[in-house]
Design a protein around this motif. Structure first.
Motif, PDB file in Angstrom:
ATOM      1  N   GLU A  60      38.258   0.421  80.446  1.00  0.00           N
ATOM      2  CA  GLU A  60      39.114   1.587  80.212  1.00  0.00           C
ATOM      3  C   GLU A  60      38.860   2.198  78.830  1.00  0.00           C
ATOM      4  O   GLU A  60      38.825   3.425  78.680  1.00  0.00           O
ATOM      5  CB  GLU A  60      40.596   1.217  80.359  1.00  0.00           C
ATOM      6  N   ILE A  61      38.688   1.347  77.823  1.00  0.00           N
ATOM      7  CA  ILE A  61      38.360   1.867  76.488  1.00  0.00           C
ATOM      8  C   ILE A  61      37.023   2.595  76.534  1.00  0.00           C
ATOM      9  O   ILE A  61      36.854   3.675  75.948  1.00  0.00           O
ATOM     10  CB  ILE A  61      38.328   0.722  75.461  1.00  0.00           C
ATOM     11  N   GLY A  62      36.063   2.015  77.247  1.00  0.00           N
ATOM     12  CA  GLY A  62      34.767   2.673  77.395  1.00  0.00           C
ATOM     13  C   GLY A  62      34.873   4.011  78.102  1.00  0.00           C
ATOM     14  O   GLY A  62      34.198   4.983  77.727  1.00  0.00           O
ATOM     15  N   HIS A  63      35.739   4.085  79.132  1.00  0.00           N
ATOM     16  CA  HIS A  63      35.951   5.357  79.822  1.00  0.00           C
ATOM     17  C   HIS A  63      36.493   6.409  78.850  1.00  0.00           C
ATOM     18  O   HIS A  63      36.062   7.565  78.868  1.00  0.00           O
ATOM     19  CB  HIS A  63      36.940   5.183  80.975  1.00  0.00           C
ATOM     20  N   GLY A  64      37.437   5.990  78.031  1.00  0.00           N
ATOM     21  CA  GLY A  64      37.994   6.917  77.053  1.00  0.00           C
ATOM     22  C   GLY A  64      36.922   7.468  76.131  1.00  0.00           C
ATOM     23  O   GLY A  64      36.875   8.682  75.858  1.00  0.00           O
ATOM     24  N   ALA A  98      37.724  11.148  91.910  1.00  0.00           N
ATOM     25  CA  ALA A  98      36.651  11.411  92.870  1.00  0.00           C
ATOM     26  C   ALA A  98      36.405  12.904  93.015  1.00  0.00           C
ATOM     27  O   ALA A  98      35.258  13.345  93.197  1.00  0.00           O
ATOM     28  CB  ALA A  98      36.994  10.791  94.222  1.00  0.00           C
ATOM     29  N   THR A  99      37.463  13.711  92.899  1.00  0.00           N
ATOM     30  CA  THR A  99      37.284  15.161  92.998  1.00  0.00           C
ATOM     31  C   THR A  99      36.620  15.731  91.745  1.00  0.00           C
ATOM     32  O   THR A  99      35.943  16.758  91.818  1.00  0.00           O
ATOM     33  CB  THR A  99      38.633  15.881  93.224  1.00  0.00           C
ATOM     34  N   ILE A 100      36.793  15.053  90.612  1.00  0.00           N
ATOM     35  CA  ILE A 100      36.239  15.555  89.352  1.00  0.00           C
ATOM     36  C   ILE A 100      34.722  15.355  89.288  1.00  0.00           C
ATOM     37  O   ILE A 100      34.047  15.966  88.462  1.00  0.00           O
ATOM     38  CB  ILE A 100      36.967  14.894  88.153  1.00  0.00           C
ATOM     39  N   LYS A 101      34.174  14.546  90.171  1.00  0.00           N
ATOM     40  CA  LYS A 101      32.719  14.447  90.245  1.00  0.00           C
ATOM     41  C   LYS A 101      32.102  15.790  90.636  1.00  0.00           C
ATOM     42  O   LYS A 101      30.913  16.004  90.475  1.00  0.00           O
ATOM     43  CB  LYS A 101      32.315  13.350  91.243  1.00  0.00           C
ATOM     44  N   ARG A 102      32.945  16.692  91.139  1.00  0.00           N
ATOM     45  CA  ARG A 102      32.470  18.033  91.510  1.00  0.00           C
ATOM     46  C   ARG A 102      32.980  19.106  90.529  1.00  0.00           C
ATOM     47  O   ARG A 102      32.943  20.301  90.839  1.00  0.00           O
ATOM     48  CB  ARG A 102      32.946  18.382  92.927  1.00  0.00           C
ATOM     49  N   THR A 103      33.478  18.669  89.361  1.00  0.00           N
ATOM     50  CA  THR A 103      33.980  19.637  88.390  1.00  0.00           C
ATOM     51  C   THR A 103      32.848  20.507  87.854  1.00  0.00           C
ATOM     52  O   THR A 103      31.663  20.141  87.915  1.00  0.00           O
ATOM     53  CB  THR A 103      34.694  18.920  87.228  1.00  0.00           C
ATOM     54  N   SER A 104      33.209  21.649  87.281  1.00  0.00           N
ATOM     55  CA  SER A 104      32.189  22.597  86.824  1.00  0.00           C
ATOM     56  C   SER A 104      31.616  22.245  85.451  1.00  0.00           C
ATOM     57  O   SER A 104      30.570  22.777  85.064  1.00  0.00           O
ATOM     58  CB  SER A 104      32.759  24.015  86.803  1.00  0.00           C
ATOM     59  N   TRP A 105      32.286  21.387  84.665  1.00  0.00           N
ATOM     60  CA  TRP A 105      31.735  20.990  83.356  1.00  0.00           C
ATOM     61  C   TRP A 105      30.857  19.754  83.567  1.00  0.00           C
ATOM     62  O   TRP A 105      31.336  18.672  83.837  1.00  0.00           O
ATOM     63  CB  TRP A 105      32.849  20.716  82.343  1.00  0.00           C
ATOM     64  N   GLU A 106      29.555  19.930  83.445  1.00  0.00           N
ATOM     65  CA  GLU A 106      28.589  18.906  83.846  1.00  0.00           C
ATOM     66  C   GLU A 106      28.770  17.570  83.110  1.00  0.00           C
ATOM     67  O   GLU A 106      28.731  16.498  83.751  1.00  0.00           O
ATOM     68  CB  GLU A 106      27.167  19.434  83.658  1.00  0.00           C
ATOM     69  N   PRO A 107      28.987  17.545  81.789  1.00  0.00           N
ATOM     70  CA  PRO A 107      29.169  16.246  81.126  1.00  0.00           C
ATOM     71  C   PRO A 107      30.383  15.470  81.655  1.00  0.00           C
ATOM     72  O   PRO A 107      30.363  14.234  81.701  1.00  0.00           O
ATOM     73  CB  PRO A 107      29.356  16.626  79.648  1.00  0.00           C
ATOM     74  N   HIS A 113      29.301  13.960  85.013  1.00  0.00           N
ATOM     75  CA  HIS A 113      28.415  12.807  84.804  1.00  0.00           C
ATOM     76  C   HIS A 113      29.217  11.570  84.380  1.00  0.00           C
ATOM     77  O   HIS A 113      28.943  10.453  84.841  1.00  0.00           O
ATOM     78  CB  HIS A 113      27.368  13.132  83.738  1.00  0.00           C
ATOM     79  N   ALA A 114      30.183  11.773  83.503  1.00  0.00           N
ATOM     80  CA  ALA A 114      31.026  10.643  83.080  1.00  0.00           C
ATOM     81  C   ALA A 114      31.758  10.045  84.275  1.00  0.00           C
ATOM     82  O   ALA A 114      31.918   8.822  84.383  1.00  0.00           O
ATOM     83  CB  ALA A 114      32.023  11.110  82.013  1.00  0.00           C
ATOM     84  N   MET A 115      32.198  10.902  85.197  1.00  0.00           N
ATOM     85  CA  MET A 115      32.943  10.415  86.354  1.00  0.00           C
ATOM     86  C   MET A 115      32.088   9.584  87.300  1.00  0.00           C
ATOM     87  O   MET A 115      32.612   8.728  88.023  1.00  0.00           O
ATOM     88  CB  MET A 115      33.575  11.585  87.121  1.00  0.00           C
ATOM     89  N   ASP A 116      30.784   9.781  87.308  1.00  0.00           N
ATOM     90  CA  ASP A 116      29.917   8.950  88.145  1.00  0.00           C
ATOM     91  C   ASP A 116      30.081   7.478  87.768  1.00  0.00           C
ATOM     92  O   ASP A 116      30.229   6.615  88.639  1.00  0.00           O
ATOM     93  CB  ASP A 116      28.453   9.367  87.980  1.00  0.00           C
TER      94      ASP A 116
END
Length: 309
Positions: A70-74, A133-142, A145-148
């Motif tokens: 979780e810290i890494g995700h942040g 899971a929906t944010i994997k299709r967000t318009s801000w590419e970085p 990628h983080a969501m993958d």
């Protein structure tokens, strides 16, 4: 709006750091990702005590790995927000410690008992996965990628939480009673996880119009109910009488008026008693390691580049 009407109302992974984009887009994306990053950090602080309090070595190891994740995700998300050029990672962390940064409602409440842990590790993380899971299709590419990476790891977190719930639900009668009590207390908070209804949401319309969000709060809450109410019942949990849940046309629906939105908005403004306690813990932790950061920065500034061979 412009920049060609935000790239024709942006689709998945449309904008990258090198692209031109409207300032309104930069600010909206920064706000959204900073909120997500703050929530990852505050969720980790809520679960950190269970590294010691968990009842077995295996559970302690699992919580240790989860907190590190979780810290890494942040950190990944702060970098994704930083790439928009509005705020630095350090500014966002300082805002969080100062009580200016916002984060998810569920992480404003204390969690002190072992039988509460699946409320976060299974139900809240399950709700988070619905959104992420929906944010994997967000318009801000970085951000996408983080969501993958984040979604891959969150899948393990949910399995971890479900395993704890299964153990409690098939344990002694007293354990079953305690996990039901925890569920009764946390259930309204879990339903509010997705935020206010569409007509109360301040930022949804613009975020949806430029592809930062691909589903509304109400749609996400609906999908979560359909997936997780049957799971709760599978483990013998009784659904609380309030908020009322309707079942019509093969799907569940919450009666929104039964939810305490006044408390929700108090939490959202960091004005709830629990908010102050949680933010204070984060501020204390940041202050406790200030010497380490200062030492590293001092060390970096005194280093000279090595001469070329």
């Amino acid at each position: 709006m412009n920049t060609a009407e935000a790239k024709e109302r942006a689709g998945p992974r449309t904008f990258s750091p090198q692209d031109d984009m409207p300032e309104e887009y930069r600010k909206a994306a920064t706000r959204m990702i900073q909120f997500h990053a703050n929530s990852e950090i505050m969720g980790a602080y809520l679960e950190k005590p269970f590294i010691r309090q968990a009842p077995s070595l295996d559970r302690k190891l699992a919580f240790s790995a989860k907190v590190q994740d979780e810290i890494g995700h942040g950190q990944l998300l702060y970098r994704a927000a930083e790439s928009l050029g509005i705020k630095t990672r350090e500014q966002m962390l300082d805002e969080l410690a100062a009580g200016e940064g916002k984060f998810l409602n569920c992480f404003h409440y204390p969690m002190t008992k072992w039988w509460e842990t699946p409320m976060i590790a299974f139900f809240v993380d399950g709700a988070a996965m619905r959104r992420q899971a929906t944010i994997k299709r967000t318009s801000w590419e970085p951000y996408a990628h983080a969501m993958d990476k984040i979604c891959f790891e969150e899948g393990f977190h949910i399995k971890h939480g479900e395993d704890i719930l299964r153990e409690l639900a098939t344990g002694t009668r007293r354990e079953q009673e305690l996990v039901q009590e925890a569920f009764d207390e946390w259930w309204p908070r879990i339903l509010q996880f997705f935020g206010p209804t569409n007509d109360q949401s301040t930022h949804h319309d613009f975020a949806a119009s430029v592809g930062l969000k691909t589903m509304s709060n109400d749609e996400l809450r609906q999908a979560f109910l359909n997936a997780y109410l049957p799971k709760a019942e599978k483990y013998g949990l009784s659904i609380p009488d309030e908020p009322r849940i309707r079942y019509e046309d093969g799907r569940y629906e919450v009666v929104e008026d039964d939810l305490d939105w006044d408390e929700f908005w108090q939490v959202a403004k960091n004005e709830y008693d629990g908010s102050k306690e949680q933010i204070g813990s984060r501020a204390d932790a940041q202050s406790a390691v200030e010497w380490a950061r200062a030492s590293l920065e001092s060390h970096d500034s005194t280093q000279t580049p090595q001469a070329a061979d």
